[in-house]
Design a protein around this motif. Structure first.
Motif, PDB file in Angstrom:
ATOM      1  N   GLY A  88       8.696   3.567 -11.772  1.00 43.74           N
ATOM      2  CA  GLY A  88       8.469   4.533 -10.772  1.00 43.74           C
ATOM      3  C   GLY A  88       8.680   3.916  -9.477  1.00 43.74           C
ATOM      4  O   GLY A  88       8.972   4.533  -8.162  1.00 43.74           O
ATOM      5  N   ALA A  89       8.237   2.498  -9.552  1.00 42.68           N
ATOM      6  CA  ALA A  89       8.449   1.539  -8.354  1.00 42.68           C
ATOM      7  C   ALA A  89       8.829   0.498  -8.691  1.00 42.68           C
ATOM      8  O   ALA A  89       8.346  -0.193  -9.795  1.00 42.68           O
ATOM      9  CB  ALA A  89       7.347   1.619  -7.476  1.00 42.68           C
ATOM     10  N   VAL A  90       9.846  -0.113  -7.906  1.00 40.77           N
ATOM     11  CA  VAL A  90      10.433  -1.725  -8.286  1.00 40.77           C
ATOM     12  C   VAL A  90      10.680  -2.353  -6.846  1.00 40.77           C
ATOM     13  O   VAL A  90      10.835  -1.773  -5.910  1.00 40.77           O
ATOM     14  CB  VAL A  90      11.621  -1.616  -9.046  1.00 40.77           C
ATOM     15  CG1 VAL A  90      11.157  -1.178 -10.313  1.00 40.77           C
ATOM     16  CG2 VAL A  90      12.976  -0.800  -8.450  1.00 40.77           C
ATOM     17  N   CYS A  91      10.604  -3.680  -6.975  1.00 39.46           N
ATOM     18  CA  CYS A  91      10.963  -4.403  -5.863  1.00 39.46           C
ATOM     19  C   CYS A  91      12.269  -4.990  -6.150  1.00 39.46           C
ATOM     20  O   CYS A  91      12.508  -5.507  -7.457  1.00 39.46           O
ATOM     21  CB  CYS A  91      10.165  -5.317  -5.765  1.00 39.46           C
ATOM     22  SG  CYS A  91      10.404  -6.798  -4.221  1.00 39.46           S
ATOM     23  N   VAL A  92      13.263  -5.118  -5.325  1.00 36.62           N
ATOM     24  CA  VAL A  92      14.683  -5.650  -5.593  1.00 36.62           C
ATOM     25  C   VAL A  92      14.978  -6.575  -4.439  1.00 36.62           C
ATOM     26  O   VAL A  92      14.475  -6.600  -3.189  1.00 36.62           O
ATOM     27  CB  VAL A  92      15.798  -4.584  -5.476  1.00 36.62           C
ATOM     28  CG1 VAL A  92      17.019  -5.436  -5.756  1.00 36.62           C
ATOM     29  CG2 VAL A  92      15.421  -3.374  -6.231  1.00 36.62           C
ATOM     30  N   GLY A  93      15.005  -7.939  -4.920  1.00 35.44           N
ATOM     31  CA  GLY A  93      15.481  -9.102  -4.082  1.00 35.44           C
ATOM     32  C   GLY A  93      15.998 -10.309  -4.853  1.00 35.44           C
ATOM     33  O   GLY A  93      16.035 -10.306  -6.114  1.00 35.44           O
ATOM     34  N   GLU A  94      16.079 -11.271  -4.124  1.00 33.26           N
ATOM     35  CA  GLU A  94      16.673 -12.395  -4.668  1.00 33.26           C
ATOM     36  C   GLU A  94      15.813 -13.715  -4.382  1.00 33.26           C
ATOM     37  O   GLU A  94      15.499 -14.061  -3.147  1.00 33.26           O
ATOM     38  CB  GLU A  94      18.045 -13.213  -4.192  1.00 33.26           C
ATOM     39  CG  GLU A  94      19.091 -11.694  -4.363  1.00 33.26           C
ATOM     40  CD  GLU A  94      19.182 -11.396  -5.913  1.00 33.26           C
ATOM     41  OE1 GLU A  94      19.425 -12.154  -6.709  1.00 33.26           O
ATOM     42  OE2 GLU A  94      19.307 -10.062  -5.994  1.00 33.26           O
ATOM     43  N   LEU A  95      15.091 -14.458  -5.322  1.00 35.95           N
ATOM     44  CA  LEU A  95      14.234 -15.359  -5.255  1.00 35.95           C
ATOM     45  C   LEU A  95      14.794 -16.575  -4.818  1.00 35.95           C
ATOM     46  O   LEU A  95      15.510 -17.152  -5.421  1.00 35.95           O
ATOM     47  CB  LEU A  95      13.446 -15.374  -6.723  1.00 35.95           C
ATOM     48  CG  LEU A  95      11.978 -16.453  -6.607  1.00 35.95           C
ATOM     49  CD1 LEU A  95      10.953 -15.902  -5.524  1.00 35.95           C
ATOM     50  CD2 LEU A  95      11.537 -16.669  -7.834  1.00 35.95           C
ATOM     51  N   ARG A 131       0.937  -1.037  -0.026  1.00 40.11           N
ATOM     52  CA  ARG A 131      -0.105  -0.096  -0.030  1.00 40.11           C
ATOM     53  C   ARG A 131       0.768   1.256   0.012  1.00 40.11           C
ATOM     54  O   ARG A 131       0.573   2.220  -0.787  1.00 40.11           O
ATOM     55  CB  ARG A 131      -1.040  -0.245   1.202  1.00 40.11           C
ATOM     56  CG  ARG A 131      -1.838   1.222   1.318  1.00 40.11           C
ATOM     57  CD  ARG A 131      -3.059   0.964   2.307  1.00 40.11           C
ATOM     58  NE  ARG A 131      -3.938   0.282   1.660  1.00 40.11           N
ATOM     59  CZ  ARG A 131      -5.020   0.345   1.052  1.00 40.11           C
ATOM     60  NH1 ARG A 131      -5.152   1.823   0.439  1.00 40.11           N
ATOM     61  NH2 ARG A 131      -5.685  -0.284   0.292  1.00 40.11           N
ATOM     62  N   LEU A 132       2.004   1.248   0.800  1.00 41.18           N
ATOM     63  CA  LEU A 132       2.855   2.502   0.886  1.00 41.18           C
ATOM     64  C   LEU A 132       3.464   2.560  -0.630  1.00 41.18           C
ATOM     65  O   LEU A 132       3.501   3.839  -1.084  1.00 41.18           O
ATOM     66  CB  LEU A 132       3.898   2.303   1.876  1.00 41.18           C
ATOM     67  CG  LEU A 132       3.361   2.381   3.335  1.00 41.18           C
ATOM     68  CD1 LEU A 132       4.732   2.180   4.199  1.00 41.18           C
ATOM     69  CD2 LEU A 132       2.922   3.641   3.657  1.00 41.18           C
ATOM     70  N   ALA A 133       3.975   1.598  -1.318  1.00 41.48           N
ATOM     71  CA  ALA A 133       4.475   1.529  -2.591  1.00 41.48           C
ATOM     72  C   ALA A 133       3.497   2.271  -3.652  1.00 41.48           C
ATOM     73  O   ALA A 133       3.754   3.355  -4.328  1.00 41.48           O
ATOM     74  CB  ALA A 133       4.797   0.376  -3.015  1.00 41.48           C
ATOM     75  N   ALA A 134       2.165   1.957  -3.478  1.00 41.83           N
ATOM     76  CA  ALA A 134       1.194   2.479  -4.259  1.00 41.83           C
ATOM     77  C   ALA A 134       0.898   4.132  -3.990  1.00 41.83           C
ATOM     78  O   ALA A 134       0.603   4.891  -4.815  1.00 41.83           O
ATOM     79  CB  ALA A 134      -0.053   1.864  -3.897  1.00 41.83           C
ATOM     80  N   GLU A 135       1.074   4.461  -2.923  1.00 39.15           N
ATOM     81  CA  GLU A 135       0.795   5.722  -2.413  1.00 39.15           C
ATOM     82  C   GLU A 135       2.188   6.503  -2.778  1.00 39.15           C
ATOM     83  O   GLU A 135       1.886   7.709  -3.308  1.00 39.15           O
ATOM     84  CB  GLU A 135       0.494   5.834  -1.081  1.00 39.15           C
ATOM     85  CG  GLU A 135      -0.891   5.402  -0.454  1.00 39.15           C
ATOM     86  CD  GLU A 135      -1.022   5.537   0.917  1.00 39.15           C
ATOM     87  OE1 GLU A 135      -2.167   4.868   1.498  1.00 39.15           O
ATOM     88  OE2 GLU A 135      -0.052   5.916   1.772  1.00 39.15           O
ATOM     89  N   LEU A 136       3.188   6.256  -2.491  1.00 44.10           N
ATOM     90  CA  LEU A 136       4.520   6.867  -2.413  1.00 44.10           C
ATOM     91  C   LEU A 136       4.796   7.199  -3.822  1.00 44.10           C
ATOM     92  O   LEU A 136       5.519   7.776  -4.460  1.00 44.10           O
ATOM     93  CB  LEU A 136       5.519   6.418  -1.635  1.00 44.10           C
ATOM     94  CG  LEU A 136       5.301   6.210  -0.139  1.00 44.10           C
ATOM     95  CD1 LEU A 136       6.398   5.470   0.708  1.00 44.10           C
ATOM     96  CD2 LEU A 136       5.456   7.697   0.468  1.00 44.10           C
ATOM     97  N   ARG A 137       4.615   6.171  -4.792  1.00 41.42           N
ATOM     98  CA  ARG A 137       5.165   6.421  -5.955  1.00 41.42           C
ATOM     99  C   ARG A 137       4.532   7.115  -7.001  1.00 41.42           C
ATOM    100  O   ARG A 137       4.969   7.903  -7.860  1.00 41.42           O
ATOM    101  CB  ARG A 137       4.616   5.015  -6.964  1.00 41.42           C
ATOM    102  CG  ARG A 137       3.270   4.781  -7.442  1.00 41.42           C
ATOM    103  CD  ARG A 137       3.079   3.322  -7.880  1.00 41.42           C
ATOM    104  NE  ARG A 137       4.000   3.176  -8.935  1.00 41.42           N
ATOM    105  CZ  ARG A 137       4.189   1.934  -9.453  1.00 41.42           C
ATOM    106  NH1 ARG A 137       3.544   0.913  -8.972  1.00 41.42           N
ATOM    107  NH2 ARG A 137       4.999   1.779 -10.858  1.00 41.42           N
ATOM    108  N   GLU A 138       3.500   8.115  -6.384  1.00 42.81           N
ATOM    109  CA  GLU A 138       2.662   9.202  -6.737  1.00 42.81           C
ATOM    110  C   GLU A 138       3.759  10.460  -6.402  1.00 42.81           C
ATOM    111  O   GLU A 138       3.360  11.553  -6.987  1.00 42.81           O
ATOM    112  CB  GLU A 138       1.274   9.536  -6.290  1.00 42.81           C
ATOM    113  CG  GLU A 138       0.373   8.309  -6.291  1.00 42.81           C
ATOM    114  CD  GLU A 138      -0.045   8.308  -8.056  1.00 42.81           C
ATOM    115  OE1 GLU A 138       0.006   9.393  -8.638  1.00 42.81           O
ATOM    116  OE2 GLU A 138      -0.001   7.219  -8.671  1.00 42.81           O
ATOM    117  N   ARG A 139       4.504  10.359  -5.553  1.00 43.56           N
ATOM    118  CA  ARG A 139       5.310  11.384  -5.175  1.00 43.56           C
ATOM    119  C   ARG A 139       6.816  11.289  -5.432  1.00 43.56           C
ATOM    120  O   ARG A 139       7.586  12.420  -5.064  1.00 43.56           O
ATOM    121  CB  ARG A 139       5.248  11.549  -3.564  1.00 43.56           C
ATOM    122  CG  ARG A 139       3.974  12.113  -3.177  1.00 43.56           C
ATOM    123  CD  ARG A 139       3.867  12.195  -1.600  1.00 43.56           C
ATOM    124  NE  ARG A 139       2.807  11.288  -0.864  1.00 43.56           N
ATOM    125  CZ  ARG A 139       2.920  10.621   0.179  1.00 43.56           C
ATOM    126  NH1 ARG A 139       3.698  11.061   0.929  1.00 43.56           N
ATOM    127  NH2 ARG A 139       1.962  10.007   0.843  1.00 43.56           N
TER     128      ARG A 139
END
Length: 220
Positions: free
Chosen positions: A72-79, A28-36
């Motif tokens: 605008g927003a991405v997730c970074v990690g190792e599966l 949810r934070l990602a959805a909100e913050l990517r607008e800023r």
């Protein structure tokens, strides 16, 4: 009101700890913050890959930068073999300058609503601007052994047994003793009721608000 504004999330690193809704709050934070601004999601423990967002594995700084310019927003990690994302190969110190907001899930709770911590938990990065502790209100009234991760530690801090129920007083005793967060989000109020949420919030020594992440509702 947006969760990010209610929780006082500012540019920089935000760490999410506790139990009962951290991953939902991170999304949810990602959805909100990517607008800023630009947003990176990652973990210092493990998370499920976020739906509807590009996930970068074994990414370089330039690859993350290019993905942010596009998405605008991405997730970074190792599966991992378990299907969960584990910490990225890039250090937090390398990721933080690339985005306006770096939102990190910094704790694990075995999908239980309540949580106490071992000495090595949570894994909060240095220079974190805001630490939010999520508390699952569906744990209230249930035996601590059933509702809390690290139940023996939880009961010890709550000054009771693991078979005793997790009352607002006992949960507050644990949270106040650990004092790990800047602010608490008491989640799942739709299941527990605002009376129980208000009772717990009044016992906490640091700011708290309550709501339902799933329903997108928050009360200040």
């Amino acid at each position: 009101m947006e969760f990010s504004k209610a929780l006082g999330v500012t540019p920089g690193i935000t760490a999410l700890i506790g139990s009962g809704g951290k991953t939902s709050l991170q999304n949810r934070l990602a959805a909100e913050l990517r607008e800023r601004g630009r947003v990176i999601l990652c973990t210092t423990t493990h998370i499920m890959p976020p739906p509807g967002m590009r996930t970068l594995q074994r990414a370089s700084v330039d690859e993350v930068r290019r993905a942010l310019e596009t998405d605008g927003a991405v997730c970074v990690g190792e599966l991992g073999d378990d299907g969960r994302l584990h910490p990225p190969l890039l250090a937090i110190e390398e990721l933080a300058p690339l985005a306006d907001y770096l939102v990190i899930e910094a704790d694990g709770s075995k999908r239980l609503p309540l949580k106490a911590h071992e000495s090595f938990e949570p894994v909060i990065p240095a220079d974190t601007a805001r630490t939010v502790c999520v508390v699952g209100l569906t744990g209230l009234g249930r035996p601590i052994a059933e509702a809390a991760h690290r139940s023996a530690i939880f009961a010890s801090l709550a000054q009771c047994g693991t078979d005793d129920p997790a009352t607002p007083e006992r949960v507050a005793r644990v949270l106040n003793a650990e004092a790990l967060a800047d602010i608490y989000l008491l989640n799942q109020v739709d299941a527990a009721g605002e009376g129980a949420a208000g009772e717990l919030a009044a016992l906490l020594e640091r700011p708290a608000l309550w709501g339902s992440i799933q329903k997108g509702e928050i009360t200040c």
